[in-house]
Design a protein around this motif. Structure first.
Motif, PDB file in Angstrom:
ATOM      1  N   PRO A 114       0.816  -1.226   0.000  1.00 56.92           N
ATOM      2  CA  PRO A 114       0.000   0.000   0.000  1.00 56.92           C
ATOM      3  C   PRO A 114       0.846   1.271   0.000  1.00 56.92           C
ATOM      4  O   PRO A 114       0.469   2.266   0.602  1.00 56.92           O
ATOM      5  CB  PRO A 114      -0.762  -0.136   1.315  1.00 56.92           C
ATOM      6  N   ASP A 115       1.990   1.233  -0.655  1.00 54.22           N
ATOM      7  CA  ASP A 115       2.890   2.389  -0.691  1.00 54.22           C
ATOM      8  C   ASP A 115       2.476   3.321  -1.834  1.00 54.22           C
ATOM      9  O   ASP A 115       2.944   3.182  -2.964  1.00 54.22           O
ATOM     10  CB  ASP A 115       4.337   1.922  -0.871  1.00 54.22           C
ATOM     11  N   TRP A 116       1.609   4.271  -1.511  1.00 55.47           N
ATOM     12  CA  TRP A 116       1.107   5.184  -2.542  1.00 55.47           C
ATOM     13  C   TRP A 116       2.168   6.134  -3.053  1.00 55.47           C
ATOM     14  O   TRP A 116       1.985   6.771  -4.095  1.00 55.47           O
ATOM     15  CB  TRP A 116      -0.091   5.972  -2.000  1.00 55.47           C
ATOM     16  N   ASP A 117       3.275   6.270  -2.339  1.00 56.77           N
ATOM     17  CA  ASP A 117       4.343   7.184  -2.747  1.00 56.77           C
ATOM     18  C   ASP A 117       5.454   6.485  -3.518  1.00 56.77           C
ATOM     19  O   ASP A 117       6.469   7.105  -3.839  1.00 56.77           O
ATOM     20  CB  ASP A 117       4.925   7.874  -1.506  1.00 56.77           C
ATOM     21  N   HIS A 118       5.275   5.224  -3.815  1.00 54.40           N
ATOM     22  CA  HIS A 118       6.297   4.483  -4.552  1.00 54.40           C
ATOM     23  C   HIS A 118       6.436   5.054  -5.968  1.00 54.40           C
ATOM     24  O   HIS A 118       5.433   5.286  -6.654  1.00 54.40           O
ATOM     25  CB  HIS A 118       5.909   3.009  -4.631  1.00 54.40           C
ATOM     26  N   PRO A 119       7.672   5.292  -6.426  1.00 56.60           N
ATOM     27  CA  PRO A 119       7.868   5.853  -7.780  1.00 56.60           C
ATOM     28  C   PRO A 119       7.219   5.026  -8.882  1.00 56.60           C
ATOM     29  O   PRO A 119       6.763   5.572  -9.898  1.00 56.60           O
ATOM     30  CB  PRO A 119       9.393   5.862  -7.930  1.00 56.60           C
TER      31      PRO A 119
ATOM     32  N   LYS B 269      -5.160  13.654  -0.948  1.00 52.99           N
ATOM     33  CA  LYS B 269      -5.382  14.909  -1.667  1.00 52.99           C
ATOM     34  C   LYS B 269      -4.144  15.325  -2.456  1.00 52.99           C
ATOM     35  O   LYS B 269      -4.246  15.852  -3.564  1.00 52.99           O
ATOM     36  CB  LYS B 269      -5.774  16.010  -0.680  1.00 52.99           C
ATOM     37  N   ASP B 270      -2.960  15.069  -1.888  1.00 48.45           N
ATOM     38  CA  ASP B 270      -1.728  15.497  -2.549  1.00 48.45           C
ATOM     39  C   ASP B 270      -1.529  14.784  -3.887  1.00 48.45           C
ATOM     40  O   ASP B 270      -1.185  15.416  -4.897  1.00 48.45           O
ATOM     41  CB  ASP B 270      -0.521  15.259  -1.645  1.00 48.45           C
ATOM     42  N   ILE B 271      -1.785  13.470  -3.907  1.00 48.32           N
ATOM     43  CA  ILE B 271      -1.624  12.729  -5.159  1.00 48.32           C
ATOM     44  C   ILE B 271      -2.713  13.116  -6.155  1.00 48.32           C
ATOM     45  O   ILE B 271      -2.448  13.304  -7.348  1.00 48.32           O
ATOM     46  CB  ILE B 271      -1.639  11.215  -4.898  1.00 48.32           C
ATOM     47  N   LEU B 272      -3.956  13.246  -5.669  1.00 46.35           N
ATOM     48  CA  LEU B 272      -5.042  13.630  -6.561  1.00 46.35           C
ATOM     49  C   LEU B 272      -4.786  14.987  -7.200  1.00 46.35           C
ATOM     50  O   LEU B 272      -5.077  15.196  -8.383  1.00 46.35           O
ATOM     51  CB  LEU B 272      -6.371  13.651  -5.805  1.00 46.35           C
TER      52      LEU B 272
ATOM     53  N   GLU C 146      -1.390  17.739 -13.285  1.00 45.37           N
ATOM     54  CA  GLU C 146      -0.244  17.365 -14.107  1.00 45.37           C
ATOM     55  C   GLU C 146      -0.610  16.332 -15.172  1.00 45.37           C
ATOM     56  O   GLU C 146      -0.050  16.343 -16.269  1.00 45.37           O
ATOM     57  CB  GLU C 146       0.890  16.816 -13.228  1.00 45.37           C
ATOM     58  N   LEU C 147      -1.540  15.446 -14.850  1.00 42.58           N
ATOM     59  CA  LEU C 147      -1.891  14.381 -15.785  1.00 42.58           C
ATOM     60  C   LEU C 147      -3.240  14.589 -16.467  1.00 42.58           C
ATOM     61  O   LEU C 147      -3.566  13.880 -17.407  1.00 42.58           O
ATOM     62  CB  LEU C 147      -1.888  13.026 -15.057  1.00 42.58           C
ATOM     63  N   GLY C 148      -4.024  15.537 -15.981  1.00 42.46           N
ATOM     64  CA  GLY C 148      -5.269  15.885 -16.661  1.00 42.46           C
ATOM     65  C   GLY C 148      -6.476  15.047 -16.313  1.00 42.46           C
ATOM     66  O   GLY C 148      -7.466  15.038 -17.052  1.00 42.46           O
ATOM     67  N   ALA C 149      -6.440  14.320 -15.190  1.00 37.74           N
ATOM     68  CA  ALA C 149      -7.598  13.514 -14.793  1.00 37.74           C
ATOM     69  C   ALA C 149      -8.808  14.417 -14.569  1.00 37.74           C
ATOM     70  O   ALA C 149      -8.696  15.494 -13.994  1.00 37.74           O
ATOM     71  CB  ALA C 149      -7.286  12.729 -13.524  1.00 37.74           C
TER      72      ALA C 149
END
Length: 270
Positions: free
Chosen positions: A195-200, A229-232, A238-241
């Motif tokens: 569950p490492d959401w910060d993994h490259p 929130k930070d990833i979203l 940046e990715l346009g979701a």
């Protein structure tokens, strides 16, 4: 009184055209139409009605879809894995304005989903009439098929397997693939980072989906990251979701209930 000839507004398309995000409320356990008004009062734009991980019936999902269309909240339905083309068509016929197809493993899976979801010439969906999308009016067949293909039967291809991630560029290029939807939990499990959401490696996966969506003019969506929130923020800007799935009803009830219970238990009798 005039007969409706235009389909109900699809909030994902409408908001994305204004460079805005479309938020989604997850429905898993609340099977009454009341949940539609709760979602609307809470400020959501659409519904993610889950028939994959629940005992909700298609009849119950249909009632929620019909209420949602009337309330201006766009209903999308995730169908069960390997449910068959007949079930997918029924979900669309009874009110879903898009279907979310899980466990895609490559181009062939995606093509089969699109064939079922879209009318000719894009797909092979069987023509019918009397849809909630048009308030049960029956527009001229060619208009109906075009309106449904463009606005009322979006095909969400879930990118949640290592196979679909590897083929995401080719999947995005298929006509009729409208949305590339990242299933964050299953995808990270498959690529070995959960569950490492910060993994490259996870961010690289998100970039691959976002780049494929941009290149081929498709929408990018993301589910399972409502707690980050930070990833979203990066995925959106940046990715346009543009389709962002929030928490499901069961999670919101549980977290809200726990917060209230903790508050009550913190009180002391004098």
């Amino acid at each position: 009184m005039t007969t409706p000839t235009a389909i109900s507004t699809n909030n994902l398309i409408s908001l994305a055209s204004q460079n805005k995000i479309c938020t989604a409320f997850g429905v898993k356990i609340c099977r009454g139409v009341e949940i539609v008004h709760i979602a609307k009062a809470s400020g959501y734009d659409s519904l993610f009605i889950d028939l994959e991980h629940t005992c909700m019936t298609l009849q119950e999902a249909s009632q929620i879809c019909i209420a949602a269309i009337s309330a201006g909240i766009t209903p999308f339905v995730r169908v069960p894995h390997q449910c068959g083309s007949g079930f997918i068509q029924r979900a669309l016929d009874v009110g879903a304005m898009g279907v979310i197809i899980p466990h895609i493993h490559g181009v062939d899976d995606a093509k089969r989903a699109i064939q079922t979801t879209k009318y000719p010439p894009m797909g092979k969906r069987s023509l019918s009439a009397g849809f909630p999308h048009f308030e049960y009016a029956s527009p001229e067949p060619n208009l109906l098929m075009k309106e449904m293909n463009d606005f009322g039967s979006l095909c969400f291809i879930m990118i949640e397997t290592a196979d679909s991630l590897a083929a995401v560029e080719d999947i995005a290029a298929i006509p009729g693939c409208d949305v590339l939807l990242v299933g964050s939990q299953d995808l990270t499990s498959e690529i070995g980072t959960f569950p490492d959401w910060d993994h490259p490696k996870f961010w690289e996966a998100l970039m691959a989906v976002g780049n494929a969506a941009k290149k081929h003019g498709k929408y990018m969506g993301i589910a399972g990251l409502y707690h980050r929130k930070d990833i979203l923020d990066k995925v959106i800007n940046e990715l346009g979701a543009r389709w962002i799935v929030g928490a499901h009803d069961v999670g919101l009830l549980s977290s809200g209930g726990r917060a209230n219970s903790d508050l009550l238990r913190s009180l002391q009798a004098n």
